[in-house]
Design an enzyme around this catalytic site. Structure first.
Site, mmCIF file in Angstrom:
data_model
loop_
_atom_site.group_PDB
_atom_site.id
_atom_site.type_symbol
_atom_site.label_atom_id
_atom_site.label_comp_id
_atom_site.label_asym_id
_atom_site.label_seq_id
_atom_site.Cartn_x
_atom_site.Cartn_y
_atom_site.Cartn_z
ATOM 1 N N GLU A 1 -10.053 -1.948 6.472
ATOM 2 C CA GLU A 1 -8.972 -2.506 7.253
ATOM 3 C C GLU A 1 -9.238 -2.941 8.537
ATOM 4 O OE1 GLU A 1 -4.819 -0.134 6.440
ATOM 5 O OE2 GLU A 1 -6.304 1.060 7.646
ATOM 6 N N GLU B 1 -5.177 10.335 17.819
ATOM 7 C CA GLU B 1 -5.427 11.793 17.493
ATOM 8 C C GLU B 1 -6.637 11.694 16.233
ATOM 9 O OE1 GLU B 1 -2.040 11.811 19.988
ATOM 10 O OE2 GLU B 1 -2.505 11.088 17.947
ATOM 11 N N SER C 1 4.332 -1.409 4.099
ATOM 12 C CA SER C 1 4.619 -2.809 4.837
ATOM 13 C C SER C 1 4.584 -3.652 3.887
ATOM 14 C CB SER C 1 3.347 -3.180 5.484
ATOM 15 O OG SER C 1 2.966 -2.378 6.734
ATOM 16 N N GLN D 1 0.794 -1.169 -0.027
ATOM 17 C CA GLN D 1 0.197 -0.054 0.006
ATOM 18 C C GLN D 1 0.990 1.235 0.011
ATOM 19 O OE1 GLN D 1 -3.513 0.469 2.494
ATOM 20 N NE2 GLN D 1 -2.599 1.796 3.638
ATOM 21 N N GLY D 2 0.793 2.058 -1.109
ATOM 22 C CA GLY D 2 1.667 3.539 -1.068
ATOM 23 C C GLY D 2 0.750 4.523 -0.759
ATOM 24 N N TYR D 3 0.509 4.586 0.578
ATOM 25 C CA TYR D 3 -0.262 5.868 1.177
ATOM 26 C C TYR D 3 0.423 6.895 1.717
ATOM 27 C CZ TYR D 3 -5.150 3.883 0.034
ATOM 28 O OH TYR D 3 -6.261 3.502 -0.290
ATOM 29 N N SER E 1 -3.346 7.392 13.807
ATOM 30 C CA SER E 1 -3.019 7.789 15.125
ATOM 31 C C SER E 1 -4.429 8.005 15.912
ATOM 32 C CB SER E 1 -2.256 9.016 15.238
ATOM 33 O OG SER E 1 -2.950 10.289 14.873
#
Length: 380
Positions: A234, A359, A150, A115-117, A357
């Protein structure tokens, strides 16, 4: 939703258990294990369409497979990203040609994805993506950097969120592109060595990498919508696998507490009981979510629950061992060696950061569930 397992589910459980017992994973060859799973028909059982070489299984049977896989101690999956993130996204937002091209290879365990985020300046705040995709006829030329990718070293392909509209800002002007990783001189993967000593994550550099226009998912500039739909996937059945792994880790911590005598400390004993109770709550929350809740904050609640829980478990694992937790089997060796609980403690430091995160998750709950005013965003 009634989540009791019926006779068909139990028959499916026996089939899964027998297959796993009769097919031990090849040592040191995770790609061969993916192909073995594919040949056994165990990849893509959760896809809503069973016409791509995969077999369909109901929701309870998907849970059964997840439970048996985790209980068998089978290895971590290399194909998770393609099977559970990309494939459902293509089925919902891709073309039939894209599904026919990519899904059968995923179902056979032959093609792995990453995954290229995230980028150095766009992690939890994904709308800050700066990687560029410049249209060149029937293809795009991609330049930029992704980070925390990953399994990029093992992946055959990467789905990349890139800025395809000059001068666009935030979530506008992004495109979702499917990119082949085998482009020497155009794509470079650099492993990131973590403090746990492992390198699951990578930096990925794109220098004019090619993606064909026919391998763009959704319309040009509509990548944000596709990317957000993928992120919603996810959570799900895979969280139950995660929780079974968590239960095994908790058992290990309890065992260490018994062996060290720490279980006689009332404060540590209370923390152990609390960890057990919270894990049960997480399981029931995951089952509730699988039952079809329309709560837009459910994925964020799940992430907040397990991220904080697992980090606290890592801390508890060290607490019950006392000073012994600071030394490992390689303490007197030049080799950097850690045991499983030490690795868990170090890796779990990141649990409240990666995957969105704490937050960001709280912002989502505040804005999308509670209807609070949106936080002012910096423009670029």
């Amino acid at each position: 939703m009634d989540f009791a397992f019926g006779p068909e589910d139990e028959a499916f459980r026996h089939e899964a258990r027998d297959w796993l017992a009769g097919h031990p994973a090849p040592a040191g060859d995770p790609r061969a294990w993916e192909r073995e799973l594919g040949a056994g028909g165990w990849i893509g059982i959760g896809w809503p369409d069973g016409s791509y070489g995969n077999r369909r299984a109901g929701l309870t049977q998907q849970v059964v497979w997840a439970e048996e896989y985790a209980r068998a101690g089978a290895p971590a999956r290399l194909g998770h990203i393609g099977e559970n993130l990309l494939a459902p996204t293509l089925l919902a937002h891709g073309t039939e040609e894209q599904c026919r091209r990519f899904l059968p290879a995923i179902a056979r365990g032959e093609e792995l994805w990453c995954q290229g985020y995230s980028e150095p300046g766009a992690g939890s705040d994904l709308a800050g993506v700066r990687t560029r995709a410049v249209r060149d006829g029937d293809r795009y030329r991609i330049s930029g950097q992704k980070i925390w990718t990953s399994l990029a070293l093992d992946a055959d392909r990467c789905f990349v969120l890139a800025r395809s509209e000059e001068g666009s800002r935030r979530h506008r002007g992004l495109s979702f592109l499917l990119v082949a990783m085998d482009q020497p001189g155009r794509i470079e993967v650099r492993p990131i060595r973590q403090m746990s000593g492992t390198s699951e994550f990578n930096e990925v550099y794109f220098d004019g990498a090619v993606a064909h226009a026919r391998e763009r998912v959704g319309a040009e500039g509509d990548g944000w919508r596709v990317a957000m739909a993928l992120l919603a996937l996810e959570r799900g059945v895979s969280t139950l696998v995660q929780q079974i792994g968590f239960a095994a880790e908790l058992d290990g911590v309890i065992g260490a507490a018994v062996r060290s005598g720490a279980v006689r400390d009332p404060v540590l004993a209370d923390r152990l009981v609390t960890a057990w109770a919270e894990l049960r709550v997480m399981r029931w929350n995951a089952l509730r979510t699988l039952g079809g809740t329309a709560d837009p904050g459910a994925p964020s609640v799940a992430k907040l629950l397990w991220g904080g829980w697992h980090r606290r478990l890592g801390e508890l694992a060290m607490a019950v061992r006392g000073a012994a937790a600071t030394a490992g089997p390689g303490a007197w060796s030049p080799a950097y060696e850690l045991d499983e609980q030490q690795r868990m403690f170090l890796f779990s430091r990141a649990d409240t950061i990666y995957g969105g995160s704490d937050e960001i998750q709280r912002d989502i709950i505040a804005e999308r569930v509670l209807g609070l005013p949106r936080e002012a965003k910096e423009t670029r």
